[in-house]
Design an enzyme around this catalytic site. Structure first.
Site, PDB file in Angstrom:
ATOM      1  N   GLU A 120      -2.736  13.483   1.431  1.00  0.00           N
ATOM      2  CA  GLU A 120      -4.102  13.149   1.828  1.00  0.00           C
ATOM      3  C   GLU A 120      -4.820  14.382   2.381  1.00  0.00           C
ATOM      4  O   GLU A 120      -5.976  14.619   2.068  1.00  0.00           O
ATOM      5  CB  GLU A 120      -4.084  12.022   2.852  1.00  0.00           C
ATOM      6  CG  GLU A 120      -3.567  10.712   2.257  1.00  0.00           C
ATOM      7  CD  GLU A 120      -3.940   9.505   3.073  1.00  0.00           C
ATOM      8  OE1 GLU A 120      -4.562   8.593   2.524  1.00  0.00           O
ATOM      9  OE2 GLU A 120      -3.597   9.479   4.272  1.00  0.00           O
ATOM     10  N   HIS A 160       0.814  -1.214   0.000  1.00  0.00           N
ATOM     11  CA  HIS A 160       0.000   0.000   0.000  1.00  0.00           C
ATOM     12  C   HIS A 160       0.848   1.265   0.000  1.00  0.00           C
ATOM     13  O   HIS A 160       0.378   2.323  -0.400  1.00  0.00           O
ATOM     14  CB  HIS A 160      -0.926   0.026   1.221  1.00  0.00           C
ATOM     15  CG  HIS A 160      -1.896  -1.113   1.277  1.00  0.00           C
ATOM     16  ND1 HIS A 160      -2.949  -1.239   0.395  1.00  0.00           N
ATOM     17  CD2 HIS A 160      -1.970  -2.180   2.104  1.00  0.00           C
ATOM     18  CE1 HIS A 160      -3.630  -2.340   0.684  1.00  0.00           C
ATOM     19  NE2 HIS A 160      -3.057  -2.932   1.709  1.00  0.00           N
ATOM     20  N   HIS A 179       5.338   6.569   6.892  1.00  0.00           N
ATOM     21  CA  HIS A 179       4.979   6.067   5.567  1.00  0.00           C
ATOM     22  C   HIS A 179       4.535   7.247   4.718  1.00  0.00           C
ATOM     23  O   HIS A 179       4.366   8.367   5.217  1.00  0.00           O
ATOM     24  CB  HIS A 179       3.891   4.996   5.660  1.00  0.00           C
ATOM     25  CG  HIS A 179       2.618   5.489   6.278  1.00  0.00           C
ATOM     26  ND1 HIS A 179       2.344   5.396   7.631  1.00  0.00           N
ATOM     27  CD2 HIS A 179       1.538   6.114   5.730  1.00  0.00           C
ATOM     28  CE1 HIS A 179       1.159   5.929   7.878  1.00  0.00           C
ATOM     29  NE2 HIS A 179       0.653   6.372   6.740  1.00  0.00           N
ATOM     30  N   HIS A 228       3.643  10.574   6.915  1.00  0.00           N
ATOM     31  CA  HIS A 228       2.940  10.405   8.182  1.00  0.00           C
ATOM     32  C   HIS A 228       3.868   9.716   9.183  1.00  0.00           C
ATOM     33  O   HIS A 228       4.192   8.534   9.024  1.00  0.00           O
ATOM     34  CB  HIS A 228       1.678   9.568   8.004  1.00  0.00           C
ATOM     35  CG  HIS A 228       0.589  10.268   7.272  1.00  0.00           C
ATOM     36  ND1 HIS A 228      -0.507   9.612   6.744  1.00  0.00           N
ATOM     37  CD2 HIS A 228       0.411  11.577   6.977  1.00  0.00           C
ATOM     38  CE1 HIS A 228      -1.308  10.496   6.161  1.00  0.00           C
ATOM     39  NE2 HIS A 228      -0.764  11.694   6.283  1.00  0.00           N
ATOM     40  N   HIS A 236       2.258   9.013   1.280  1.00  0.00           N
ATOM     41  CA  HIS A 236       1.086   9.016   0.401  1.00  0.00           C
ATOM     42  C   HIS A 236       1.333   9.961  -0.768  1.00  0.00           C
ATOM     43  O   HIS A 236       1.977  10.998  -0.618  1.00  0.00           O
ATOM     44  CB  HIS A 236      -0.161   9.482   1.163  1.00  0.00           C
ATOM     45  CG  HIS A 236      -0.568   8.557   2.265  1.00  0.00           C
ATOM     46  ND1 HIS A 236      -1.349   7.445   2.062  1.00  0.00           N
ATOM     47  CD2 HIS A 236      -0.278   8.573   3.592  1.00  0.00           C
ATOM     48  CE1 HIS A 236      -1.541   6.819   3.204  1.00  0.00           C
ATOM     49  NE2 HIS A 236      -0.896   7.482   4.150  1.00  0.00           N
ATOM     50  N   THR A 294      -6.069   6.752   8.210  1.00  0.00           N
ATOM     51  CA  THR A 294      -6.564   7.004   6.852  1.00  0.00           C
ATOM     52  C   THR A 294      -6.588   5.734   6.006  1.00  0.00           C
ATOM     53  O   THR A 294      -6.797   5.801   4.801  1.00  0.00           O
ATOM     54  CB  THR A 294      -5.726   8.081   6.149  1.00  0.00           C
ATOM     55  OG1 THR A 294      -4.385   7.602   5.961  1.00  0.00           O
ATOM     56  CG2 THR A 294      -5.704   9.368   6.958  1.00  0.00           C
ATOM     57  N   THR A 295      -6.367   4.596   6.642  1.00  0.00           N
ATOM     58  CA  THR A 295      -6.488   3.291   5.992  1.00  0.00           C
ATOM     59  C   THR A 295      -7.366   2.405   6.874  1.00  0.00           C
ATOM     60  O   THR A 295      -7.521   2.676   8.069  1.00  0.00           O
ATOM     61  CB  THR A 295      -5.115   2.611   5.807  1.00  0.00           C
ATOM     62  OG1 THR A 295      -4.483   2.470   7.094  1.00  0.00           O
ATOM     63  CG2 THR A 295      -4.221   3.424   4.891  1.00  0.00           C
TER      64      THR A 295
END
Length: 251
Positions: A121, A90, A115, A134, A117, A201-202
Site C-alpha cells: 500500500e 479482505h 495482515h 501490517h 496487502h 487503510t480500510t
C-alpha cells in the site's frame, strides 16, 4: 454539518472496529477494492466511513521527501508464536495472544494482529513492492501504532511460507494458527523506519494511526507471493494525498 464537525463526530466511532473479530474493517455496508464498493466509494457506503473521503491524514501515502530525525528506537518484544489465523474476506490475518508489545518512546502498545496487502500500500519514491505486512498495535489510550514491513521477492522466508501454506482458502471464522509461525521472522535485522501520522487503510479509515514503515524490505519467495495472490490478487488502497504531512526517517 461542515467538514470539521463531521470529523469531530467521527471520533466516537473511531475505536469501534477494534472490537470486531475481523480486525479493523467496518462492519455493515459491503466494501471492496474495486467496482461499486471500491476505495473511491468507501466514504459514501456508510456514515461511519466519512473519514475515507473527508479525512486530511489518510493512508497509505507515497513516501518521497523525508526528514532525517533522532527518532526513538522501536523496542519490539513479540512472542514466538501466533494464536489464530483467519481469511476475513479482505485479507489473511493472524491474531496474537496477550504479551507481545512494541515500546515507542514512553508509550507501550500491545500487538493485536498482522495482515497482508498485495501489492504494497505504501510506495517509496513512487515504487511499490509485491506485498506489505501490517503489524497492528494498540495503546491503552486507544491509539494505534502500525509497523509496516515491505515484502520483496527473493529468498524464501520461513514464517511467510508457513502462513501461505496454512492460510484458509475461503472466508470464515478464525482457526488455530500453525505453532511454527514466528512473527519475528518477518522483521529485518535493522529496524530503521519512516514515521508519519495517518489512518487505517480500510473503512472506516479512522485517523488514529502512528505509521512506522520499516525502511528495509524483507525478501519472501516469489512462489509464496503467488500463493497469496491466488486468494487476493489485489487488496491495496491507492495512495492518498500527504496534505503537507512531514515524514520523518530515523537515523
Amino acid at each position: 454539518m461542515d467538514r470539521r464537525n463531521i470529523l469531530k463526530a467521527l471520533v466516537g466511532l473511531a475505536m469501534c472496529p477494534i472490537c470486531t473479530s475481523t480486525g479493523f474493517a467496518a462492519e455493515g455496508a459491503h466494501w471492496s477494492y474495486e467496482g461499486a464498493g471500491g476505495p473511491a466509494k468507501w466514504g459514501d457506503l456508510d456514515a461511519a466511513n466519512k473519514a475515507c473521503s473527508l479525512g486530511a491524514q489518510q493512508s497509505p501515502i507515497d513516501i518521497t521527501a523525508t526528514i532525517k530525525s533522532q527518532l526513538p528506537a522501536l523496542k519490539i518484544a513479540w512472542g514466538k508464536t501466533t494464536d489464530t489465523i483467519v481469511n476475513n474476506g479482505h485479507t489473511i490475518q493472524l491474531n496474537f495472544a496477550e504479551g507481545s508489545t512494541l515500546k515507542l518512546g514512553d508509550t507501550t502498545y500491545k500487538l493485536l494482529q498482522v495482515h497482508f496487502h498485495r501489492p504494497s500500500e505504501h510506495l517509496v519514491g513512487g515504487k511499490n513492492f509485491p506485498m506489505e505486512a501490517h503489524f497492528v498495535h494498540r495503546a491503552d489510550s486507544g491509539g494505534l501504532a502500525v509497523v509496516g514491513v515491505l515484502l520483496t521477492e527473493g529468498k524464501p522466508n520461513a514464517a511467510f511460507a508457513k502462513i501461505v501454506a496454512t492460510m484458509p482458502a475461503k472466508e470464515g471464522p478464525a482457526v488455530k494458527a500453525d505453532a511454527g509461525i514466528n512473527p519475528n521472522g518477518l522483521l529485518p535485522q535493522k529496524l530503521s523506519y519512516y514515521r508519519y501520522p495517518g489512518s487505517l487503510t480500510t473503512p472506516p479509515c479512522s485517523e488514529v494511526v502512528e505509521w512506522l514503515v520499516l525502511t528495509t524490505p524483507m525478501p519472501v519467495a516469489a512462489s509464496d507471493v503467488a500463493g497469496f495472490a491466488k486468494l487476493y490478487p489485489m487488496n491495496a488502497r491507492p495512495v492518498q494525498k500527504d496534505n503537507r504531512r512531514y515524514v520523518l526517517q530515523s537515523v
